[in-house]
Design a protein around this motif. Structure first.
Motif, PDB file in Angstrom:
ATOM      1  N   LYS A 204      -0.615  17.386   7.273  1.00  0.00           N
ATOM      2  CA  LYS A 204       0.201  18.020   8.094  1.00  0.00           C
ATOM      3  C   LYS A 204       0.987  19.405   7.650  1.00  0.00           C
ATOM      4  N   GLY A 205       2.201  19.058   6.983  1.00  0.00           N
ATOM      5  CA  GLY A 205       3.011  20.241   6.704  1.00  0.00           C
ATOM      6  C   GLY A 205       2.314  21.196   5.652  1.00  0.00           C
ATOM      7  N   LEU A 206       0.973  20.603   5.080  1.00  0.00           N
ATOM      8  CA  LEU A 206       0.683  21.520   3.865  1.00  0.00           C
ATOM      9  C   LEU A 206       0.127  22.855   4.347  1.00  0.00           C
ATOM     10  N   THR A 207      -0.124  22.836   5.705  1.00  0.00           N
ATOM     11  CA  THR A 207      -0.640  24.025   6.172  1.00  0.00           C
ATOM     12  C   THR A 207       0.076  24.443   7.426  1.00  0.00           C
ATOM     13  N   ASN A 208       1.167  23.830   7.547  1.00  0.00           N
ATOM     14  CA  ASN A 208       2.025  23.975   8.968  1.00  0.00           C
ATOM     15  C   ASN A 208       1.140  23.749  10.105  1.00  0.00           C
ATOM     16  N   GLY A 209       0.301  22.769   9.767  1.00  0.00           N
ATOM     17  CA  GLY A 209      -0.542  22.391  11.141  1.00  0.00           C
ATOM     18  C   GLY A 209      -1.373  23.558  11.500  1.00  0.00           C
ATOM     19  N   ALA A 210      -1.204  24.700  10.986  1.00  0.00           N
ATOM     20  CA  ALA A 210      -2.320  25.535  11.356  1.00  0.00           C
ATOM     21  C   ALA A 210      -3.840  25.411  11.126  1.00  0.00           C
ATOM     22  N   ILE A 211      -4.205  24.762  10.024  1.00  0.00           N
ATOM     23  CA  ILE A 211      -5.698  24.595   9.821  1.00  0.00           C
ATOM     24  C   ILE A 211      -5.674  23.291   9.113  1.00  0.00           C
ATOM     25  N   PRO A 212      -6.733  22.292   9.619  1.00  0.00           N
ATOM     26  CA  PRO A 212      -6.399  21.195   9.340  1.00  0.00           C
ATOM     27  C   PRO A 212      -6.895  21.066   7.743  1.00  0.00           C
ATOM     28  N   MET A 213      -5.782  20.329   7.106  1.00  0.00           N
ATOM     29  CA  MET A 213      -6.333  19.924   5.546  1.00  0.00           C
ATOM     30  C   MET A 213      -5.251  18.840   5.032  1.00  0.00           C
TER      31      MET A 213
END
Ligand SMILES: Cc1ncc(COP(=O)(O)O)c(C=O)c1O
Length: 457
Positions: free
Chosen positions: A299-308
């Motif tokens: 989730k917050g790892l990429t601010n939701g921008a790209i799945p990770m």
């Protein structure tokens, strides 16, 4: 059902340009965790986002009270992330990480290791929270085997836990609707701690409830039943989100840690929603001063921008695998898209934003105002509990007789009609806004929510 989108929904030319949906059918997309037929008869669509807001295709502004789905912690439309991803895609869109590597994967892992709770400085990349959970469970079992303790395979989860939708995650999870269709094919050797939601003792607690630390001692009972020599790991969410925001009683997580230590059992924190600033520090492990052996994030790892997603492993866990002949693969696990370059770029840009804007600790400073606002719902019709911590809030409603969940669902629908996006789960309205939230948004969210609760029979 073949509901069509009204062409009027897409009148904004800037949006219509990207409106492949219109005037097509909604049938083909089998939507996740959605009442598909109900949705398609009255779709709720989001077409654009910026800062604290979404806009519907017909231009209605919606305040995002849930950070998308607990993931857009730095707010929407962050150009820095988009630019970093675009740069990466035009430089190198993909590179494998099986027996190969690419520089920003290592850079990202090092950055995350600096941010992690003490000792959890080895990072395994995944593409989602569910994959992080299944990865952590596999690492836990393989770790015990790597130490020569191959009998330690059992996993302990918790009632009402949500750990995603992989077979590992639903097996250790404790939400009945996610489990019942698959009950015969769950992982074997899984047991569950009792959940910690107790309205009788803890209704309307502010922050962590005082009652319930002893519930951690149930782990002793499970150990007495199965024997520690059969148990690989215990997995819990420090704060459960999906089951409706369930908080750990004061001292509960520390007690779990003590028991795990006494019995040589790994402790896994599922920080998929609590990670990256939600509780007022980078991770709930830090907020609650309890360090797990493995920690799952996404989730917050990429601010939701790209799945990770990412699993943080304590160095002792990682190092147990680094034995034997050096040319051999140590862990037979990984994903084609582990450490995908575009995701790494998004995550690095996200971490930069978090650092520059102080977002990983912002929830702590906004929390007192947030707590007041959430608890101001006390006394409204049908409100039976209110829970909060950091920038998380929950208002639990009394269920309608014979129609579970319908009151809260109606509240969710009406809030959306009036420009506020909340999340309904069971009888609970859950809130987890972007960490950039300002007092004016808080005021508006709760003004609308309280009006809607008041008007909903
Ligand atoms: C605690 C927790 N674990 C795992 C997951 C699953 O994450 P994903 O939906 O990215 O697979 C979630 C999702 O909400 C979650 O809250």
């Amino acid at each position: 059902m073949n509901a069509k989108l009204s062409p009027g929904l897409l009148h904004d030319p800037a949006l219509a340009e990207h409106s492949d949906l219109a005037p097509g059918t909604l049938d083909a997309f089998w939507m996740p965790f959605t009442a598909n037929r109900q949705f398609k008869s009255n779709p709720r669509l989001l077409a654009r986002a910026e800062g604290m807001h979404y806009w519907t295709p017909d231009g209605r502004q919606i305040i995002d009270g849930v950070a998308g789905l607990w993931c857009v912690n730095a707010g929407h439309g962050r150009r820095e992330i988009a630019a970093a991803v675009a740069r990466q895609l035009t430089t190198m869109e993909y590179a494998p990480t099986f027996q190969m590597g690419h520089p920003i994967a290592f850079e990202l892992a090092s950055r995350l290791a600096e941010l992690s709770p003490p000792g959890l400085d080895r990072v395994f990349f995944t593409n989602s929270g569910s994959e992080s959970v299944d990865t952590a469970l596999k690492i836990a079992i393989a770790y015990q085997r790597a130490r020569g303790l191959s009998g330690k395979t059992r996993l302990i989860g918790r009632e009402k836990g949500y750990h995603g939708v992989g077979f590992g995650g639903v097996s250790v999870g404790g939400m009945v609707n996610n489990r019942k269709a698959f009950s015969a094919v769950m992982l074997p050797g899984v047991d569950h701690l009792p959940h910690t939601l107790d309205l009788e003792h803890n209704a309307f607690s502010r922050g962590l409830p005082h009652w319930g630390k002893h519930l951690a001692d149930e782990l002793e009972r499970l150990i007495a039943l199965h024997d520690a020599s059969t148990i690989a790991a215990v997995i819990v969410e420090p704060i459960s989100g999906s089951a409706g925001v369930i908080l750990p009683p004061l001292g509960y997580l520390k007690r779990l840690r003590e028991i795990c230590d006494q019995h040589d059992i790994l402790l896994i924190f599922d920080e998929v929603i609590t990670g990256f600033g939600r509780t007022g520090k980078a991770f709930a492990a830090e907020t609650f001063a309890v360090t797990p052996d493995l920690m799952t994030t996404a989730k917050g790892l990429t601010n939701g921008a790209i799945p990770m997603g990412a699993v943080f492993a304590h160095r002792k866990v990682h190092d147990a695998f680094m034995q034997g002949p050096e040319q051999l693969v140590e862990l037979f696990h990984g994903y084609t898209y582990s450490a995908h370059p575009a995701a790494c770029a998004a995550a690095l840009a996200t971490l930069d934003i978090y650092a520059k804007e102080g977002l990983l600790t912002r929830a702590a400073s906004v929390a007192p105002l947030w707590e007041e606002a959430v608890h101001a719902q006390k006394g409204l019709p049908h409100v039976v509990d209110i829970r909060n911590f950091g920038l998380i809030g929950a208002v639990e409603l009394e269920p309608r007789a014979g129609k579970p969940g319908t009151r809260a669902f109606e509240v969710f629908l009406k809030c959306f009609e009036r420009g506020i996006m909340v999340r309904q789960t069971g009888e609970t309205i859950a809130l987890s806004p972007p960490l950039i939230i300002e007092p004016s948004h808080i005021a508006r969210i709760f003004e609308v929510l309280s009006d809607v609760i008041r008007e909903t029979p």
